[in-house]
Each structure stands twice: as structure tokens, then as C-alpha cells.
Motif scaffolding. Structure first.
Motif, PDB file in Angstrom:
ATOM      1  N   ALA A   1       0.873  -0.998  -0.105  1.00 33.05           N
ATOM      2  CA  ALA A   1       0.116   0.029   0.125  1.00 33.05           C
ATOM      3  C   ALA A   1       0.995   1.216   0.092  1.00 33.05           C
ATOM      4  N   CYS A   2       0.285   2.267  -0.559  1.00 30.09           N
ATOM      5  CA  CYS A   2       1.170   3.381  -0.839  1.00 30.09           C
ATOM      6  C   CYS A   2       1.317   4.126   0.535  1.00 30.09           C
ATOM      7  N   ARG A   3       2.411   4.511   1.066  1.00 27.83           N
ATOM      8  CA  ARG A   3       2.666   5.151   2.122  1.00 27.83           C
ATOM      9  C   ARG A   3       1.940   6.560   2.292  1.00 27.83           C
ATOM     10  N   LYS A   4       2.004   7.115   1.404  1.00 31.33           N
ATOM     11  CA  LYS A   4       1.310   8.661   1.474  1.00 31.33           C
ATOM     12  C   LYS A   4      -0.145   8.682   1.508  1.00 31.33           C
ATOM     13  N   CYS A   5      -0.947   7.533   0.660  1.00 33.67           N
ATOM     14  CA  CYS A   5      -2.450   7.686   0.751  1.00 33.67           C
ATOM     15  C   CYS A   5      -2.730   6.585   1.394  1.00 33.67           C
ATOM     16  N   HIS A   6      -2.049   5.619   2.068  1.00 34.71           N
ATOM     17  CA  HIS A   6      -2.444   4.383   2.662  1.00 34.71           C
ATOM     18  C   HIS A   6      -3.057   3.201   1.732  1.00 34.71           C
TER      19      HIS A   6
ATOM     20  N   TYR B   1      -6.053  12.717  -7.118  1.00 37.69           N
ATOM     21  CA  TYR B   1      -4.998  11.568  -7.087  1.00 37.69           C
ATOM     22  C   TYR B   1      -3.737  11.857  -6.250  1.00 37.69           C
ATOM     23  N   CYS B   2      -3.418  10.608  -5.747  1.00 38.13           N
ATOM     24  CA  CYS B   2      -2.050  10.564  -5.015  1.00 38.13           C
ATOM     25  C   CYS B   2      -1.014  10.898  -6.058  1.00 38.13           C
ATOM     26  N   ASN B   3      -0.069  11.678  -5.736  1.00 39.57           N
ATOM     27  CA  ASN B   3       1.045  12.038  -6.633  1.00 39.57           C
ATOM     28  C   ASN B   3       1.969  11.110  -6.814  1.00 39.57           C
ATOM     29  N   ARG B   4       2.242  10.283  -5.596  1.00 37.06           N
ATOM     30  CA  ARG B   4       3.390   9.254  -5.253  1.00 37.06           C
ATOM     31  C   ARG B   4       3.034   8.316  -6.200  1.00 37.06           C
ATOM     32  N   CYS B   5       1.756   7.607  -6.095  1.00 39.15           N
ATOM     33  CA  CYS B   5       1.166   6.181  -6.724  1.00 39.15           C
ATOM     34  C   CYS B   5       0.255   6.545  -7.759  1.00 39.15           C
ATOM     35  N   THR B   6       0.054   7.821  -8.446  1.00 38.53           N
ATOM     36  CA  THR B   6      -0.490   8.108  -9.280  1.00 38.53           C
ATOM     37  C   THR B   6      -2.042   7.668  -9.408  1.00 38.53           C
TER      38      THR B   6
HETATM   39 ZN   LIG Z   1      -0.507   7.037  -3.009  1.00 42.21          ZN
END
Ligand SMILES: [Zn+2]
Length: 92
Positions: free
Chosen positions: A40-45, A60-65
Motif C-alpha cells: 500500500a502506498c505510504r502517502k495515501c495508505h 489523485y495521489c502524486n506518489r502512486c498516481t
Molecule cells: Zn498513494
């Protein structure tokens, strides 16, 4: 002698045991990364999006698009090793 020093200077596991444990841990982690390549993406969980500050839109989350998942570091290493081996095998 304090108990902590007595425990560390006594007959503990030797270097070979520590190396074996490290090798088993590494192999176990690589197997884990082959079976479950994403985390799971750490930024958006793992959600993949955020509520905008206005509260009226989603971003949308930038790190995991927006996927909510990221490739594990061990899986990247595994893919690199596999591709290098395939590259060397094809160029003989
Ligand atoms: Zn994310």
C-alpha cells in the motif's frame, strides 16, 4: 558483572549462525516480494486519492498516481536480477 555484559560475553550464537539467519531472512523477503509484489502506498495508505482542501473534490495521489499501490523494493531488486540474467543468457 552486570547481567547484560555477562550475556553478551558468554556463549552466544557465533558468526555462522548470524550469517545463516541473515541469508534466510533475505531469501524469505525475496520470496515474499515475488508472491506479493505491491504494498500500500505510504502517502495515501492505499486509497490512491485525497480529498481536496475545499472538501468538494478528489485529487489523485502524486506518489502512486492514484493506484494506491507501490512496487516493493525487493521486487525491484528481483526484477533487476532476473532481467540481467535473461539479458546475459540471450547475448551468448
Ligand atoms: Zn498513494
Amino acid at each position: 558483572m552486570p547481567p547484560l555484559l555477562a550475556a553478551s560475553s558468554g556463549a552466544g550464537p557465533d558468526l555462522g549462525t548470524w550469517l545463516l539467519l541473515a541469508a534466510l531472512t533475505t531469501v524469505g523477503y525475496l520470496i515474499h516480494c515475488v508472491i506479493w509484489p505491491y504494498r500500500a502506498c505510504r502517502k495515501c495508505h492505499g486509497v490512491g486519492k485525497f480529498l481536496a482542501p475545499s472538501g468538494r473534490a478528489w485529487r489523485y495521489c502524486n506518489r502512486c498516481t492514484g493506484r494506491g499501490a507501490q512496487l516493493r523494493t525487493g521486487r525491484r531488486i528481483w526484477t533487476r536480477i532476473k532481467n540481467t540474467h535473461a539479458h546475459n543468457r540471450n547475448n551468448r
